[in-house]
Structure formats: C-alpha cells, structure tokens
Design an enzyme around this catalytic site. Structure first.
Site, PDB file in Angstrom:
ATOM      1  CD  GLU A  54      -3.059   0.930   2.245  1.00 40.51           C
ATOM      2  OE1 GLU A  54      -4.188   0.238   1.564  1.00 40.51           O
ATOM      3  OE2 GLU A  54      -3.095   1.120   3.570  1.00 40.51           O
ATOM      4  CE  LYS A  56      -2.199   3.423   6.777  1.00 41.50           C
ATOM      5  NZ  LYS A  56      -2.356   2.398   7.327  1.00 41.50           N
ATOM      6  CE  LYS A 116      -7.842  -0.434   2.108  1.00 42.71           C
ATOM      7  NZ  LYS A 116      -7.120   0.103   3.448  1.00 42.71           N
ATOM      8  CD  GLU A 165     -11.345  -2.808   5.774  1.00 44.00           C
ATOM      9  OE1 GLU A 165     -10.615  -2.530   5.200  1.00 44.00           O
ATOM     10  OE2 GLU A 165     -11.598  -1.932   6.710  1.00 44.00           O
ATOM     11  CG  ASN A 186      -8.954  -3.752   8.807  1.00 41.47           C
ATOM     12  OD1 ASN A 186      -7.932  -3.778   9.189  1.00 41.47           O
ATOM     13  ND2 ASN A 186      -9.325  -2.369   8.375  1.00 41.47           N
ATOM     14  CD  GLU A 216      -8.430  -5.404   4.279  1.00 41.30           C
ATOM     15  OE1 GLU A 216      -9.312  -5.919   3.535  1.00 41.30           O
ATOM     16  OE2 GLU A 216      -8.682  -4.418   5.102  1.00 41.30           O
ATOM     17  CB  SER A 217      -4.837  -3.370   9.236  1.00 43.03           C
ATOM     18  OG  SER A 217      -5.519  -2.740   8.325  1.00 43.03           O
TER      19      SER A 217
HETATM   20  O1  LIG Z   1      -4.789   3.079   9.258  1.00 35.67           O
HETATM   21  C1  LIG Z   1      -5.738   3.757   9.927  1.00 35.67           C
HETATM   22  O2  LIG Z   1      -5.172   4.231  10.900  1.00 35.67           O
HETATM   23  C2  LIG Z   1      -6.852   3.609   9.245  1.00 35.67           C
HETATM   24  C3  LIG Z   1      -8.123   4.522  10.178  1.00 35.67           C
HETATM   25  C4  LIG Z   1      -9.335   4.429   9.902  1.00 35.67           C
HETATM   26  C5  LIG Z   1      -9.771   3.834   8.554  1.00 35.67           C
HETATM   27  C6  LIG Z   1      -8.913   3.079   7.868  1.00 35.67           C
HETATM   28  C7  LIG Z   1      -7.455   3.053   8.149  1.00 35.67           C
HETATM   29  N1  LIG Z   1      -6.560   2.316   7.272  1.00 35.67           N
HETATM   30  C8  LIG Z   1      -6.671   2.017   6.106  1.00 35.67           C
HETATM   31  C9  LIG Z   1      -6.249   0.463   5.880  1.00 35.67           C
HETATM   32  O3  LIG Z   1      -7.109  -0.204   5.688  1.00 35.67           O
HETATM   33  C10 LIG Z   1      -4.820   0.373   6.086  1.00 35.67           C
HETATM   34  O4  LIG Z   1      -4.194   1.231   5.644  1.00 35.67           O
HETATM   35  C11 LIG Z   1      -4.576  -0.781   5.452  1.00 35.67           C
HETATM   36  O5  LIG Z   1      -5.070  -2.121   5.895  1.00 35.67           O
HETATM   37  C12 LIG Z   1      -2.808  -1.201   5.740  1.00 35.67           C
HETATM   38  O6  LIG Z   1      -2.684  -1.196   7.070  1.00 35.67           O
HETATM   39  P1  LIG Z   1      -1.320  -1.122   7.800  1.00 35.67           P
HETATM   40  O7  LIG Z   1      -0.377  -2.103   7.300  1.00 35.67           O
HETATM   41  O8  LIG Z   1      -1.438  -1.263   9.209  1.00 35.67           O
HETATM   42  O9  LIG Z   1      -0.652   0.260   7.288  1.00 35.67           O
END
Ligand SMILES: O=C(O)c1ccccc1NCC(=O)[C@H](O)[C@H](O)COP(=O)(O)O
Length: 261
Positions: A54, A56, A116, A165, A186, A216-217
């Site tokens: 991603e 970001k 996204k 998601e 997520n 995810e995340s």
């Molecule tokens: O990332 C956040 O803080 C967030 C807060 C509110 C809504 C969405 C958010 N993130 C979007 C995503 O889904 C993430 O960017 C994506 O899954 C990647 O996550 P990460 O690897 O933890 O950066």
C-alpha cells in the site's frame, strides 16, 4: 462521533462536490475508462506470498508515515520487489492521498491497482475505473447489506474486482451474499484503532473457499504471516511496515525473503 463517522460524513459532502465538478458522462470519456482490467485475485494467487503493498502517507492512527518518496518511485519499487498488487489510498483529508496518486501509480506499474477509499456511492466506482484501478474496496462497517450488493454489482459491471472488508462475524455474515471477489479481514478496529490478528484467526474458517481471503492491517512479523498463510489467507494488505522505511520497495523485498525463506 467516532473518526469513522467523521470520515463518512466528510466523504458524503466531498462526493457531492466532485459529482458537480466532473459529471459521470465526463468520467466515462476519460482515456483509461475503457482499459481492460487485470484480476487482483489471480495476481495474488500466482505468487508464493500475495502481498497487496500500500501507498500510505499518513492515517488517522499515525499522523506521519511517509511524506518523502514519490508515488512513482514507491510503486515501481513495490512492483520490482515482488508485490502481487498495489493499493493506493485516495482519501485526501485523513490519509493525504488523491486520485492523482492513483493515476501516477497506474503509470508506474502493470500490477493490479486497488483504489483504497471509503466508497459510499457508485460515482466513486466510476472514478476508480477512470483513474486506472482494477479493484475497489468496500467496507461493511459503513454500508448496508443492500448498498454492498448494489455497489458490488456496479463494480462488476465495469470489470472491477471487489475486496470487501469486515471486522466481525456479524459483518462477515451480512457480507457473504454481496458477491465480492475477495473478503478482507481487517485486523484494525476502525473505531478504536486497536490491532489484533486474532480477528483474522477467528474469521478465516467462516469464509467460503470460493472467495479469496485477505488479511489486512497491522502485519509486519514474517512468522505471523506464515501462520495466516497456513490458515488459508492468500493475500495480505500491508502499508505502514513498508511505508515507514526510507525505501518501501526494499523493505518489501527483505520481508518477502523472510516470509518465503
Ligand atoms: O490506518 C488507519 O489508521 C485507518 C484508520 C481508519 C480507517 C482506515 C484506516 N486504514 C486503512 C487501511 O485499511 C490500512 O491502511 C491498510 O489495511 C494497511 O494497514 P497497515 O499495514 O497497518 O498500514
């Protein structure tokens, strides 16, 4: 009001404004609109470890992640390092992204691109196609069952895949009939920002095999990713782990070595 509620409130205003600036008929005339799309699911499956890497810059949970690298450098780096797909955050107010980022990403890779975004209106799906996406994200927490079905159909009519998601068993249950190509679990609770991989562990076996499973995340530990792969996840959406480094592409390459080694 939670951050998620605020994001959706602002998104509604933004979408109305965008619609008045660029009508649907104009989006359909954009050069990329008729471009043949590529399957994100197939691209992830074709790899030993299917990473959706991603782009970001920042997020509500982290004020600054990466403000330096250019979209082109980062996306090219991810592609060369072995990503299966690229995710581009296009929300401006809360993530510092834009549709121009998606366009720049499109010009920098032939990998499938995920828009996204907090999609609440079919207009944003037309935008996704017009700016070069192959797939869109839908978030069960902010849509009704009927909206999920209708937005899924709108995406499929444009040959875009849908990553849907969820963050709970309840959300998963009402999402299963929407017709998404991939279900993303997520690990981050979008209301509290708390991250736990337990939700991926709990929901995996409830997702039918006909649908692609994405975690995810909050991912960054190669051992945890190996475990989730064994459970049946075929894709992993990762942003911060790579973006917080000076060279996100190289960070992905090193991560893949550890996951696949
Ligand atoms: O990332 C956040 O803080 C967030 C807060 C509110 C809504 C969405 C958010 N993130 C979007 C995503 O889904 C993430 O960017 C994506 O899954 C990647 O996550 P990460 O690897 O933890 O950066």
């Amino acid at each position: 009001m939670s951050i998620l509620d605020q994001i959706i409130r602002d998104k509604k205003t933004e979408v109305q404004l965008r619609k008045s600036l660029i009508p649907e008929s104009s989006l359909e005339g954009f050069g990329l609109f008729d471009r043949p799309t590529t399957s994100m699911r197939n691209s992830l499956k074709a790899r030993n470890t299917g990473i959706i890497a991603e782009h970001k810059r920042r997020s509500p949970s982290k004020a600054i992640i990466n403000q330096k690298g250019s979209v082109s450098e980062i996306v090219s780096g991810y592609s060369k390092a072995g990503a299966g797909a690229i995710s581009v955050l296009t929300d401006g107010k809360y993530f510092g992204g834009s549709l121009d980022d998606l366009l720049l990403a499109r010009a920098s890779t032939s990998l499938p691109l995920l828009r996204k975004e907090f999609i609440i209106d079919a207009y944003q799906i037309l935008e996704a196609k017009a700016y070069g996406a192959d797939a869109i994200l839908l978030i069960a927490a902010v849509l009704t069952k009927e909206e999920l079905q209708s937005l899924c159909s709108s995406a499929h009519a444009l040959n875009l895949e849908v990553l849907l998601e969820v963050h709970s068993k309840k959300e998963l249950e009402f999402s299963l009939h929407a017709g998404a190509d991939l279900i993303g679990v997520n690990n981050r609770n979008l209301k509290t920002f708390e991250v736990s991989l337990d939700i991926s562990r709990e929901l995996c076996h409830l997702i039918p095999d006909a649908v692609g499973k994405i975690s995810e995340s909050g991912l960054g530990d190669p051992m945890e990713l190996k475990e989730l792969k064994q459970l049946g996840y075929e894709g992993f959406l990762m942003g911060e782990t790579f973006m917080k480094t000076a060279d996100p592409g190289n960070a992905l390459r090193e991560f893949l070595k550890k996951t696949e080694g």
